[in-house]
Scaffold this motif. Structure first.
Motif, PDB file in Angstrom:
ATOM      1  N   ASN A  68       0.836  -1.196   0.000  1.00 43.10           N
ATOM      2  CA  ASN A  68       0.000   0.000   0.000  1.00 43.10           C
ATOM      3  C   ASN A  68       0.871   1.246   0.000  1.00 43.10           C
ATOM      4  O   ASN A  68       1.696   1.436   0.892  1.00 43.10           O
ATOM      5  CB  ASN A  68      -0.921   0.012   1.227  1.00 43.10           C
ATOM      6  N   PHE A  69       0.697   2.080  -1.016  1.00 40.56           N
ATOM      7  CA  PHE A  69       1.426   3.342  -1.124  1.00 40.56           C
ATOM      8  C   PHE A  69       0.570   4.443  -0.509  1.00 40.56           C
ATOM      9  O   PHE A  69      -0.599   4.594  -0.884  1.00 40.56           O
ATOM     10  CB  PHE A  69       1.722   3.652  -2.592  1.00 40.56           C
ATOM     11  N   ILE A  98       1.144  -7.010   5.037  1.00 40.19           N
ATOM     12  CA  ILE A  98       0.877  -5.672   4.505  1.00 40.19           C
ATOM     13  C   ILE A  98       2.146  -4.852   4.668  1.00 40.19           C
ATOM     14  O   ILE A  98       2.767  -4.850   5.730  1.00 40.19           O
ATOM     15  CB  ILE A  98      -0.303  -5.000   5.238  1.00 40.19           C
ATOM     16  N   LEU A  99       2.520  -4.176   3.595  1.00 39.50           N
ATOM     17  CA  LEU A  99       3.680  -3.282   3.610  1.00 39.50           C
ATOM     18  C   LEU A  99       3.187  -1.895   3.220  1.00 39.50           C
ATOM     19  O   LEU A  99       2.647  -1.711   2.130  1.00 39.50           O
ATOM     20  CB  LEU A  99       4.736  -3.757   2.610  1.00 39.50           C
ATOM     21  N   GLY A 100       3.341  -0.932   4.097  1.00 38.62           N
ATOM     22  CA  GLY A 100       2.915   0.439   3.827  1.00 38.62           C
ATOM     23  C   GLY A 100       4.085   1.262   3.319  1.00 38.62           C
ATOM     24  O   GLY A 100       4.991   1.584   4.088  1.00 38.62           O
ATOM     25  N   VAL A 101       4.092   1.578   2.031  1.00 38.42           N
ATOM     26  CA  VAL A 101       5.198   2.328   1.429  1.00 38.42           C
ATOM     27  C   VAL A 101       4.853   3.816   1.440  1.00 38.42           C
ATOM     28  O   VAL A 101       3.898   4.241   0.790  1.00 38.42           O
ATOM     29  CB  VAL A 101       5.480   1.862  -0.014  1.00 38.42           C
ATOM     30  N   PHE A 138       6.984   0.074  -8.999  1.00 38.96           N
ATOM     31  CA  PHE A 138       5.571  -0.289  -9.085  1.00 38.96           C
ATOM     32  C   PHE A 138       4.763   0.680  -9.954  1.00 38.96           C
ATOM     33  O   PHE A 138       3.555   0.558 -10.049  1.00 38.96           O
ATOM     34  CB  PHE A 138       4.950  -0.389  -7.691  1.00 38.96           C
ATOM     35  N   GLN A 139       5.421   1.653 -10.544  1.00 37.96           N
ATOM     36  CA  GLN A 139       4.794   2.615 -11.445  1.00 37.96           C
ATOM     37  C   GLN A 139       3.578   3.292 -10.816  1.00 37.96           C
ATOM     38  O   GLN A 139       2.515   3.395 -11.401  1.00 37.96           O
ATOM     39  CB  GLN A 139       4.416   1.941 -12.765  1.00 37.96           C
ATOM     40  N   MET A 140       3.775   3.775  -9.592  1.00 36.01           N
ATOM     41  CA  MET A 140       2.712   4.459  -8.881  1.00 36.01           C
ATOM     42  C   MET A 140       2.455   5.824  -9.512  1.00 36.01           C
ATOM     43  O   MET A 140       3.391   6.579  -9.748  1.00 36.01           O
ATOM     44  CB  MET A 140       3.095   4.643  -7.418  1.00 36.01           C
ATOM     45  N   MET A 141       1.201   6.106  -9.791  1.00 40.40           N
ATOM     46  CA  MET A 141       0.831   7.394 -10.373  1.00 40.40           C
ATOM     47  C   MET A 141       0.003   8.234  -9.398  1.00 40.40           C
ATOM     48  O   MET A 141      -0.035   9.444  -9.515  1.00 40.40           O
ATOM     49  CB  MET A 141       0.034   7.181 -11.661  1.00 40.40           C
ATOM     50  N   ALA A 142      -0.698   7.588  -8.476  1.00 37.51           N
ATOM     51  CA  ALA A 142      -1.552   8.303  -7.529  1.00 37.51           C
ATOM     52  C   ALA A 142      -1.633   7.504  -6.235  1.00 37.51           C
ATOM     53  O   ALA A 142      -1.545   6.277  -6.242  1.00 37.51           O
ATOM     54  CB  ALA A 142      -2.948   8.502  -8.119  1.00 37.51           C
ATOM     55  N   ALA A 143      -1.793   8.204  -5.136  1.00 38.47           N
ATOM     56  CA  ALA A 143      -1.938   7.557  -3.835  1.00 38.47           C
ATOM     57  C   ALA A 143      -3.342   7.824  -3.314  1.00 38.47           C
ATOM     58  O   ALA A 143      -3.929   8.854  -3.635  1.00 38.47           O
ATOM     59  CB  ALA A 143      -0.899   8.099  -2.860  1.00 38.47           C
ATOM     60  N   PRO A 144      -3.881   6.905  -2.543  1.00 42.63           N
ATOM     61  CA  PRO A 144      -3.276   5.623  -2.223  1.00 42.63           C
ATOM     62  C   PRO A 144      -3.343   4.656  -3.411  1.00 42.63           C
ATOM     63  O   PRO A 144      -4.238   4.749  -4.247  1.00 42.63           O
ATOM     64  CB  PRO A 144      -4.128   5.111  -1.064  1.00 42.63           C
ATOM     65  N   LEU A 145      -2.382   3.775  -3.425  1.00 46.78           N
ATOM     66  CA  LEU A 145      -2.342   2.692  -4.401  1.00 46.78           C
ATOM     67  C   LEU A 145      -2.143   1.414  -3.629  1.00 46.78           C
ATOM     68  O   LEU A 145      -1.234   1.319  -2.807  1.00 46.78           O
ATOM     69  CB  LEU A 145      -1.189   2.886  -5.391  1.00 46.78           C
TER      70      LEU A 145
END
Length: 180
Positions: A68-69, A98-101, A138-145
């Motif tokens: 989870n970002f 669960i890993l909170g990035v 992980f190519q995150m574009m928006a949070a939360p992801l």
């Protein structure tokens, strides 16, 4: 200086275009998809807020992983944390990790200073990503992801944003993956 000019007829151009499309498609997919048809999770090493390192590969075969970002100033992220805590409390002993990035670009020391000010509390590992390496992988574009990864290392779910209405979908998938 002279200019180099290559002339290709319409048929030749279409053939070359087709070749480039096929080559690009093969290059992008080679090794990225398991036989199941689901994409493989990227290989990545995490650094938690206490400075300890762990790799995603270390969980594979044993655990279902929810990455989870989230951000300190992201209201939807903060609203989602109690739900993630409930998931951790209910399924953590059954094989869910669960890993909170954190996506704020700060180190673990800074995160540890600000986290107590949040209304949400964390019982799962929090990952510092000051150089945005995990965000990029992980190519995150928006949070939360949130990304849910099965024991076999395949990404089974990817969702940006949070509303309580999505919680049932998470629970259903997590229960299914834990049973596999």
């Amino acid at each position: 200086m002279g200019r180099c000019r290559v002339s290709v007829g319409n048929a030749g151009f279409i053939g070359l275009l087709g070749l480039f499309i096929v080559a690009a498609g093969c290059a992008g997919s080679r090794g990225d998809v398991k036989e199941s048809g689901f994409p493989k999770a990227p290989s990545v090493t995490f650094t938690d807020i206490d400075g300890g390192n762990t790799s995603l590969a270390g969980y594979l075969g044993k655990s279902v992983v929810l990455v989870n970002f989230w951000g300190l100033r992201c209201q939807n992220c903060i609203e989602e944390i109690p739900f993630l805590e409930r998931l951790n409390n209910k399924y953590g002993s059954k094989g869910l990790v669960i890993l909170g990035v954190n996506t704020d670009g700060v180190d673990g020391k800074t995160l540890k200073r600000f986290m107590p000010q949040l209304s949400a509390k964390f019982t799962y590992p929090v990952i510092a990503d000051p150089e945005f390496k995990v965000v990029d992988v992980f190519q995150m574009m928006a949070a939360p992801l949130s990304i849910i990864i099965a024991r076999d290392g395949t990404v089974r779910f990817r969702h940006e944003g949070y509303t309580p209405e999505i919680e049932g979908e998470y629970v259903t998938l997590i229960e299914k993956l834990l049973a596999e």
